[in-house]
Motif scaffolding. Structure first.
Motif, PDB file in Angstrom:
ATOM      1  N   ASN A 124      50.644  30.350  42.622  1.00 59.08           N
ATOM      2  CA  ASN A 124      51.472  30.652  41.451  1.00 59.08           C
ATOM      3  C   ASN A 124      50.843  31.741  40.606  1.00 59.08           C
ATOM      4  O   ASN A 124      51.548  32.575  40.031  1.00 59.08           O
ATOM      5  CB  ASN A 124      51.693  29.397  40.610  1.00 59.08           C
ATOM      6  N   THR A 125      49.518  31.749  40.524  1.00 63.31           N
ATOM      7  CA  THR A 125      48.829  32.792  39.768  1.00 63.31           C
ATOM      8  C   THR A 125      48.994  34.141  40.441  1.00 63.31           C
ATOM      9  O   THR A 125      49.223  35.154  39.779  1.00 63.31           O
ATOM     10  CB  THR A 125      47.335  32.449  39.615  1.00 63.31           C
ATOM     11  N   ILE A 126      48.897  34.172  41.758  1.00 59.29           N
ATOM     12  CA  ILE A 126      49.097  35.430  42.484  1.00 59.29           C
ATOM     13  C   ILE A 126      50.519  35.934  42.294  1.00 59.29           C
ATOM     14  O   ILE A 126      50.745  37.117  42.014  1.00 59.29           O
ATOM     15  CB  ILE A 126      48.777  35.257  43.983  1.00 59.29           C
ATOM     16  N   ILE A 127      51.480  35.040  42.419  1.00 59.49           N
ATOM     17  CA  ILE A 127      52.883  35.437  42.253  1.00 59.49           C
ATOM     18  C   ILE A 127      53.138  35.897  40.825  1.00 59.49           C
ATOM     19  O   ILE A 127      53.814  36.897  40.584  1.00 59.49           O
ATOM     20  CB  ILE A 127      53.814  34.269  42.637  1.00 59.49           C
ATOM     21  N   GLY A 128      52.579  35.180  39.847  1.00 55.64           N
ATOM     22  CA  GLY A 128      52.747  35.574  38.451  1.00 55.64           C
ATOM     23  C   GLY A 128      52.068  36.884  38.136  1.00 55.64           C
ATOM     24  O   GLY A 128      52.528  37.654  37.295  1.00 55.64           O
ATOM     25  N   SER A 129      50.964  37.170  38.831  1.00 55.76           N
ATOM     26  CA  SER A 129      50.243  38.416  38.557  1.00 55.76           C
ATOM     27  C   SER A 129      51.063  39.631  38.950  1.00 55.76           C
ATOM     28  O   SER A 129      50.894  40.700  38.357  1.00 55.76           O
ATOM     29  CB  SER A 129      48.901  38.425  39.277  1.00 55.76           C
ATOM     30  N   ILE A 130      51.940  39.480  39.920  1.00 63.35           N
ATOM     31  CA  ILE A 130      52.779  40.612  40.323  1.00 63.35           C
ATOM     32  C   ILE A 130      53.617  41.074  39.136  1.00 63.35           C
ATOM     33  O   ILE A 130      53.662  42.258  38.819  1.00 63.35           O
ATOM     34  CB  ILE A 130      53.676  40.225  41.520  1.00 63.35           C
ATOM     35  N   TYR A 131      54.250  40.131  38.459  1.00 60.97           N
ATOM     36  CA  TYR A 131      55.103  40.485  37.327  1.00 60.97           C
ATOM     37  C   TYR A 131      54.293  40.832  36.088  1.00 60.97           C
ATOM     38  O   TYR A 131      54.606  41.784  35.378  1.00 60.97           O
ATOM     39  CB  TYR A 131      56.085  39.347  37.039  1.00 60.97           C
ATOM     40  N   VAL A 132      53.245  40.049  35.812  1.00 58.15           N
ATOM     41  CA  VAL A 132      52.451  40.267  34.595  1.00 58.15           C
ATOM     42  C   VAL A 132      51.735  41.611  34.649  1.00 58.15           C
ATOM     43  O   VAL A 132      51.671  42.330  33.643  1.00 58.15           O
ATOM     44  CB  VAL A 132      51.464  39.106  34.369  1.00 58.15           C
ATOM     45  N   LEU A 135      54.321  44.126  33.885  1.00 54.61           N
ATOM     46  CA  LEU A 135      54.783  44.016  32.505  1.00 54.61           C
ATOM     47  C   LEU A 135      53.797  44.628  31.527  1.00 54.61           C
ATOM     48  O   LEU A 135      54.183  45.346  30.604  1.00 54.61           O
ATOM     49  CB  LEU A 135      55.029  42.542  32.156  1.00 54.61           C
ATOM     50  N   TYR A 136      52.500  44.377  31.724  1.00 53.59           N
ATOM     51  CA  TYR A 136      51.470  44.879  30.813  1.00 53.59           C
ATOM     52  C   TYR A 136      50.847  46.198  31.289  1.00 53.59           C
ATOM     53  O   TYR A 136      49.904  46.676  30.681  1.00 53.59           O
ATOM     54  CB  TYR A 136      50.363  43.835  30.636  1.00 53.59           C
ATOM     55  N   SER A 137      51.336  46.753  32.377  1.00 59.32           N
ATOM     56  CA  SER A 137      50.813  47.994  32.968  1.00 59.32           C
ATOM     57  C   SER A 137      49.332  47.876  33.314  1.00 59.32           C
ATOM     58  O   SER A 137      48.538  48.775  33.048  1.00 59.32           O
ATOM     59  CB  SER A 137      51.039  49.191  32.038  1.00 59.32           C
ATOM     60  N   ILE A 138      48.963  46.767  33.930  1.00 55.50           N
ATOM     61  CA  ILE A 138      47.599  46.543  34.387  1.00 55.50           C
ATOM     62  C   ILE A 138      47.510  47.040  35.822  1.00 55.50           C
ATOM     63  O   ILE A 138      48.372  46.742  36.650  1.00 55.50           O
ATOM     64  CB  ILE A 138      47.227  45.050  34.312  1.00 55.50           C
ATOM     65  N   LYS A 139      46.451  47.775  36.107  1.00 50.65           N
ATOM     66  CA  LYS A 139      46.272  48.273  37.468  1.00 50.65           C
ATOM     67  C   LYS A 139      45.784  47.135  38.343  1.00 50.65           C
ATOM     68  O   LYS A 139      44.782  46.498  38.047  1.00 50.65           O
ATOM     69  CB  LYS A 139      45.271  49.418  37.479  1.00 50.65           C
ATOM     70  N   GLY A 140      46.495  46.865  39.421  1.00 54.70           N
ATOM     71  CA  GLY A 140      46.121  45.794  40.335  1.00 54.70           C
ATOM     72  C   GLY A 140      47.080  45.746  41.503  1.00 54.70           C
ATOM     73  O   GLY A 140      47.964  46.598  41.658  1.00 54.70           O
ATOM     74  N   MET A 141      46.903  44.736  42.342  1.00 51.35           N
ATOM     75  CA  MET A 141      47.729  44.602  43.543  1.00 51.35           C
ATOM     76  C   MET A 141      49.190  44.323  43.198  1.00 51.35           C
ATOM     77  O   MET A 141      50.084  44.789  43.887  1.00 51.35           O
ATOM     78  CB  MET A 141      47.191  43.469  44.419  1.00 51.35           C
ATOM     79  N   GLY A 142      49.435  43.555  42.152  1.00 47.66           N
ATOM     80  CA  GLY A 142      50.814  43.256  41.780  1.00 47.66           C
ATOM     81  C   GLY A 142      51.561  44.495  41.330  1.00 47.66           C
ATOM     82  O   GLY A 142      52.699  44.742  41.739  1.00 47.66           O
ATOM     83  N   GLY A 143      50.924  45.298  40.483  1.00 44.33           N
ATOM     84  CA  GLY A 143      51.546  46.544  40.048  1.00 44.33           C
ATOM     85  C   GLY A 143      51.720  47.520  41.198  1.00 44.33           C
ATOM     86  O   GLY A 143      52.717  48.239  41.282  1.00 44.33           O
ATOM     87  N   LEU A 144      50.741  47.540  42.108  1.00 45.26           N
ATOM     88  CA  LEU A 144      50.840  48.399  43.285  1.00 45.26           C
ATOM     89  C   LEU A 144      52.003  47.985  44.171  1.00 45.26           C
ATOM     90  O   LEU A 144      52.719  48.834  44.697  1.00 45.26           O
ATOM     91  CB  LEU A 144      49.530  48.360  44.072  1.00 45.26           C
ATOM     92  N   LEU A 145      52.224  46.680  44.312  1.00 38.97           N
ATOM     93  CA  LEU A 145      53.351  46.190  45.108  1.00 38.97           C
ATOM     94  C   LEU A 145      54.674  46.610  44.488  1.00 38.97           C
ATOM     95  O   LEU A 145      55.567  47.106  45.191  1.00 38.97           O
ATOM     96  CB  LEU A 145      53.286  44.673  45.258  1.00 38.97           C
ATOM     97  N   VAL A 146      54.811  46.453  43.189  1.00 41.91           N
ATOM     98  CA  VAL A 146      56.056  46.837  42.519  1.00 41.91           C
ATOM     99  C   VAL A 146      56.282  48.340  42.639  1.00 41.91           C
ATOM    100  O   VAL A 146      57.400  48.793  42.949  1.00 41.91           O
ATOM    101  CB  VAL A 146      56.041  46.389  41.043  1.00 41.91           C
TER     102      VAL A 146
END
Length: 179
Positions: A124-132, A135-146
């Motif tokens: 759930n944390t991994i899935i939530g990190s994609i959106y968060v 949303l906050y423009s944090i560089k990471g795997m979730g933002g890279l996926l989007v």
């Protein structure tokens, strides 16, 4: 406290919190946390790692609310079951304090079945990190996926999804082995 004071204020307030967090889609309360959190603190809506440490608080709080409600629901259930067992009645008859019974016996025994939910909270944390992260423009795997989905970079999307799936499967295997 929800289990200890069943039917009283803590139980009703905790149940209201759990029902609200479980009923409202995560994207909705992520946006509310971002909006009101930036109003009440001087943090910007866009994350900046160079400014201050407390800018981590809003994304962390956003991602942890779902897991807090999930664990709160199950811990309460298991603790209420444990409070009704014979060994608790024996401890009360021996004159043990309620705090000793609650933390020394009931909470320990109620937390054992929750080991199987640790991988689920990790997923759930991994899935939530994609959106968060987006949303906050944090560089990471979730933002890279989007971003890669928006650019139609199918190879990168497949690689990231495969990585998430691998981490998820390994986490579920570890959770089963914990049980």
């Amino acid at each position: 406290f929800m289990a200890k004071y069943k039917g009283k204020f803590f139980d009703k307030f905790g149940t209201l919190f759990i029902v609200f967090i479980q009923a409202v889609p995560a994207a909705v309360y992520y946006i509310f946390i971002q909006h009101f959190g930036t109003l009440w603190t001087d943090a910007s809506m866009i994350y900046n790692e160079d400014v201050s440490w407390y800018w981590w608080l809003l994304p962390i709080f956003s991602m942890s609310l779902g897991n807090i409600a999930y664990y709160g629901m199950w811990v309460r259930r298991y603790m209420v079951d444990e409070f009704n067992k014979d060994y608790v009645k024996l401890e009360r008859a021996k004159g043990a304090s309620e705090n000793r019974i609650m933390f020394g016996h009931v909470f320990k025994n109620a937390f054992v079945p929750l080991a199987q939910y640790l991988p689920t909270s990790f997923l759930n944390t991994i899935i939530g990190s994609i959106y968060v992260e987006h949303l906050y423009s944090i560089k990471g795997m979730g933002g890279l996926l989007v971003d890669s989905i928006q650019r139609s970079d199918n190879t990168l999307v497949q690689a990231i999804v495969l990585l998430y799936a691998t981490v998820g499967i390994i986490g579920l295997i570890l959770g089963d082995s914990l049980m």
